[in-house]
Enzyme design. Structure first.
Site, PDB file in Angstrom:
ATOM      1  N   TRP A 260      -1.367  -0.932  -4.012  1.00  0.00           N
ATOM      2  CA  TRP A 260      -1.256  -2.408  -3.941  1.00  0.00           C
ATOM      3  C   TRP A 260      -2.332  -3.070  -4.800  1.00  0.00           C
ATOM      4  O   TRP A 260      -2.123  -4.121  -5.379  1.00  0.00           O
ATOM      5  CB  TRP A 260      -1.403  -2.848  -2.476  1.00  0.00           C
ATOM      6  CG  TRP A 260      -1.444  -4.332  -2.261  1.00  0.00           C
ATOM      7  CD1 TRP A 260      -0.383  -5.159  -2.041  1.00  0.00           C
ATOM      8  CD2 TRP A 260      -2.622  -5.167  -2.218  1.00  0.00           C
ATOM      9  NE1 TRP A 260      -0.818  -6.454  -1.866  1.00  0.00           N
ATOM     10  CE2 TRP A 260      -2.184  -6.491  -1.969  1.00  0.00           C
ATOM     11  CE3 TRP A 260      -3.988  -4.938  -2.357  1.00  0.00           C
ATOM     12  CZ2 TRP A 260      -3.067  -7.568  -1.858  1.00  0.00           C
ATOM     13  CZ3 TRP A 260      -4.872  -6.004  -2.259  1.00  0.00           C
ATOM     14  CH2 TRP A 260      -4.396  -7.316  -2.013  1.00  0.00           C
ATOM     15  N   HIS A 261      -3.492  -2.406  -4.888  1.00  0.00           N
ATOM     16  CA  HIS A 261      -4.601  -3.000  -5.621  1.00  0.00           C
ATOM     17  C   HIS A 261      -4.374  -3.031  -7.123  1.00  0.00           C
ATOM     18  O   HIS A 261      -4.963  -3.863  -7.813  1.00  0.00           O
ATOM     19  CB  HIS A 261      -5.908  -2.260  -5.316  1.00  0.00           C
ATOM     20  CG  HIS A 261      -6.473  -2.595  -3.985  1.00  0.00           C
ATOM     21  ND1 HIS A 261      -6.034  -2.021  -2.813  1.00  0.00           N
ATOM     22  CD2 HIS A 261      -7.437  -3.485  -3.630  1.00  0.00           C
ATOM     23  CE1 HIS A 261      -6.717  -2.538  -1.797  1.00  0.00           C
ATOM     24  NE2 HIS A 261      -7.573  -3.423  -2.257  1.00  0.00           N
ATOM     25  N   GLY A 262      -3.591  -2.132  -7.627  1.00  0.00           N
ATOM     26  CA  GLY A 262      -3.362  -2.172  -9.070  1.00  0.00           C
ATOM     27  C   GLY A 262      -2.468  -1.066  -9.568  1.00  0.00           C
ATOM     28  O   GLY A 262      -2.306  -0.040  -8.904  1.00  0.00           O
TER      29      GLY A 262
END
Lengths: 479, 302
Positions: free
Chosen positions: A326-328
């Protein structure tokens, strides 16, 4: 616009005055004003982003109404699927398309069957898309689960989705908590507003003084890590731990403080995570809104704690890896998630993941030696994982770690920032003393005389104005 | 809401009052601890911008003391000079950098632009009188106000040094040994274009040049306006300003002496760029000044 920008310094008082003095008598007027203000705030980055947030809001609003009108399970599932498809689809398109295309291409090339160059999109990642899509998705899911009544107030719903203090970097609010606050007229509470301002100041200190100063050192070390000694690389990783904490929790504090000025209560997002005694406690204190979101909408639907040990391990791994992703769109984030999964699983398998649920050294000034060791070891485990988070690639992360754990780890660091180190120690000291409060500057009116409290606020304002690092983008804006 | 507004107002007053008090206290401390004295054998004071900072090596020229500073307009030079002349009655001559480029309209930025305020104001605010402060505030209110905390920080951070060893006169500037510089690049980048709107003075440079003139005369000292050597390629720019350059001295600074060494022949290797001398050039020029003094005519005999 950034919270620490001249535009926001002008924007906030204007919104505040209009909100309380012009729109204050009517809940509808307040909501309309907030909606306009939020769209101005968000559109300041790029007015084209507004179409996406409006579209996402409209889809979920309509899905909610549809779910409210239908008892037919298949139809309800279909409506929920539309919401999931639209929100995850937006995320996938803007954030992950190029990642999947490149990896698809690389996989076939690696297998000796190269295909044509991948079609890559030249898109801008809309600011905050990971946050507001999750926020609207949580609404649809809660309505589907009949935990929440769908709203028919389109203004309130749009304002809830786009609420500017928490729009671009959280906390990711649940509709049950935040949307309900849009139904009633907000009343102004002086004490809450004052504490909100203190929290804004504390957030600015963490972002401008801690995070932005750490960033200078971290960028220097990570950009040329092969030239530095192990000890320098270790400090680079430690400073990054404080950079991301200062940046992200600072933003959350500002968001919560601004919301309180407008009569809203947002959920707490950080609870002094670096004082955690184990990784499980760390994840109960770090980015609380995201971890609870994954618990409620991924872990529990997968089976949660039900089923055997194998299922629990599987569900835990999935949550951490997806959370990392989700972060990247980079394997480094996936590995970061996986590393944290390994840490957590270790506790899970020993059944020690629910041990530390109280505040560390409760009722005492100093921690016990054992607690200090626990805090230290947990901190260094997170620092190790952060290396993957910060590195540009897996190769760089591994190389960084190998270079760090060399003989030069026991030498004096080649470069240091004494000023930044001093402020980190100040941060740790204040947060330790205030660890049972909501934020570092939550000072008791009864315990501390007014002149002393004002002196402290004055000192922090001067520190923020005088010792800020070079202005940096909030890290979590890129997510 | 009334209680909130009341508290906010009270704290704002506390903040402003506290900052003013802190600035006054730190200014007083600084003023008390800085040694303004110039050695008694130095009777010629060189002041101004980077052109004189890079050109006049006061370790070579006897009797000369250089307190020029890079990127400094006449406003700050005036403030420095006012203080130094008061503390050093033995000074007989003031030599002020006076080049064609210092009068250009765009040099107003040395007074108004944030970049220069950020550097000079924290260092020199303690020498300001109210008139100086108001002038700067009116010209750039945002930059002045936003740099007040930096000014407080500057003094607090330096407080230990102030208390233990104080600052001596070199706090105000000095000869700057220009080792870097790329004349080749400066020549390649120089594209002279005559301004269509004609030549315009810098308002603030002219204003404070006149103030310096009056200040020096009031102390009964000699004022020399010095144009340090420039590269021959700079000729066009000088010609554009030539009339104004001389007119200002003739009409408004009649008792000042103009010493124009801009055409002095210097070896190419002595230039850091078109208007600044490097350390080699400064040595050459300083040796010339040692031999011939600050004479208007350029001597070519050795």
């Amino acid at each position: 616009m950034l919270f620490n920008s001249i535009e926001f310094v002008i924007f906030l008082p204007v919104v505040f005055v209009l909100y309380w003095f012009v729109a204050g008598r009517s809940v509808k007027a307040q909501n309309v004003l907030l909606l306009i203000a939020s769209y101005v705030f968000y559109g300041w980055w790029d007015w084209r982003f507004l179409s996406l947030i409006a579209f996402s809001s409209l889809v979920d609003f309509c899905v909610g109404i549809g779910l409210g009108r239908s008892d037919h399970e298949a139809k309800r599932k279909l409506l929920l699927s539309v919401s999931i498809l639209v929100n995850i689809g937006l995320l996938a398109f803007f954030k992950y398309f190029n990642f999947f295309a490149e990896n698809f291409y690389n996989t076939f090339t690696m297998l000796g069957h190269p295909i044509a160059d991948p079609i890559l999109l030249n898109t801008i990642l809309p600011v905050g898309i990971s946050f507001y899509t999750f926020q609207t998705l949580s609404y649809s899911i809660d309505v589907y689960r009949r935990k929440l009544e769908p709203t028919h107030d389109i203004i309130a719903f749009f304002a809830f989705v786009s609420f500017f203090p928490q729009l671009v970097a959280g906390p990711i609010e649940r509709a049950k908590h935040l949307l309900s606050q849009f139904y009633a007229r907000r009343e102004f509470h002086c004490d809450k507003a004052i504490d909100g301002m203190r929290q804004i100041l504390w957030g600015l200190f963490k972002k401008i003084v801690i995070a932005d100063n750490c960033a200078v050192y971290v960028d220097k070390v990570f950009s040329d890590y092969q030239s530095f000694s192990g000890s320098t690389l270790l400090f680079g990783a430690i400073f990054f731990a404080f950079q991301i904490y200062g940046d992200f929790s600072g933003y959350s504090d500002i968001a919560i403080g601004v919301s309180r000025l407008l009569g809203f209560n947002l959920m707490r997002n950080f609870a002094f995570p670096y004082f955690s005694r184990d990784i499980a406690e760390f994840w109960r204190r770090w980015h609380i809104s995201l971890s609870t979101w994954f618990r409620d909408y991924v872990y529990i639907p997968l089976g949660g704690n039900r089923g055997g040990r194998g299922m629990r391990i599987r569900n835990t791994c999935i949550v951490f890896i997806v959370s990392g992703f989700w972060h990247g769109a980079n394997w480094t984030f996936v590995v970061w998630g996986a590393v944290n999964a390994v840490y957590f699983l270790f506790l899970l398998l020993l059944n020690k993941h629910n041990e530390h649920t109280d505040s560390v050294a409760a009722g005492r000034v100093l921690p016990r030696f054992k607690e200090l060791c626990q805090i230290g070891s947990t901190f260094f485990l997170t620092v190790f994982a952060w290396i993957f988070f910060r590195a540009e690639s897996l190769h760089e992360a591994v190389d960084y770690i190998v270079n760090m754990f060399s003989v030069s780890l026991f030498t004096v660091p080649q470069i240091m920032s004494p000023k930044t180190l001093f402020f980190i120690m100040l941060l740790i000291s204040i947060e330790w003393l205030q660890r049972e409060k909501q934020h570092g500057l939550q000072l008791s009116d009864a315990a501390i005389p007014k002149i002393m409290r004002w002196g402290i606020y004055y000192a922090f304002i001067m520190i923020v104005l005088s010792f800020g690092g070079e202005q940096q983008q909030f890290i979590y804006f890129q997510f | 809401m009334k209680k909130f507004i009341g508290k906010f107002f009270m704290f704002s007053m506390f903040f402003i009052g506290g900052t003013v008090l802190l600035l006054l206290a730190t200014s007083t401390l600084k003023r008390g601890m800085i040694n303004f004295e110039i050695p008694k054998d130095k009777t010629i004071l060189v002041i101004g911008s980077s052109v004189t900072a890079c050109a006049v090596d006061d370790s070579i020229v006897p009797g000369v003391f250089n307190i020029s500073t890079n990127g400094m307009g006449y406003f700050y030079s005036y403030i420095k000079l006012r203080e130094i002349l008061d503390h050093n009655p033995h000074i007989t001559t003031v030599i002020l950098s006076y080049t064609h480029s210092e009068l250009e309209k765009e040099k107003d930025k040395w007074f108004t632009e944030g970049k220069y305020i950020r550097v000079h104001m924290p260092k020199y605010l303690f020498l300001f009188d109210w008139h100086d402060f108001i002038s700067l505030l009116v010209s750039s209110p945002y930059e002045v106000v936003s740099n007040l905390p930096r000014t407080v920080k500057h003094t607090i951070v330096n407080a230990l040094k102030i208390v233990t060893s104080g600052y001596n006169i070199h706090y105000f500037g000095g000869y700057h040994q220009h080792k870097k510089g790329d004349l080749r690049k400066a020549k390649a980048d120089y594209h002279y274009k005559r301004k269509s709107e004609g030549v315009q003075y810098s308002h603030y440079q002219k204003k404070y040049l006149l103030k310096i003139y009056e200040l020096v005369l009031s102390h009964k000292k000699t004022l020399i306006l010095l144009h340090t050597p420039t590269h021959p390629l700079f000729k066009n720019k000088k010609e554009e300003f030539e009339d104004i350059y001389h007119l200002l001295v003739e009409q408004q600074l009649p008792k000042a002496t103009l010493v124009n060494h801009s055409n002095m022949e210097l070896p190419e290797y002595g230039f850091a760029d078109l208007i600044h001398l490097n350390s080699e050039g400064a040595k050459f020029y300083s040796e010339y000044l040692k031999a011939y003094g600050f004479s208007s005519s350029i001597r070519t005999d050795k």
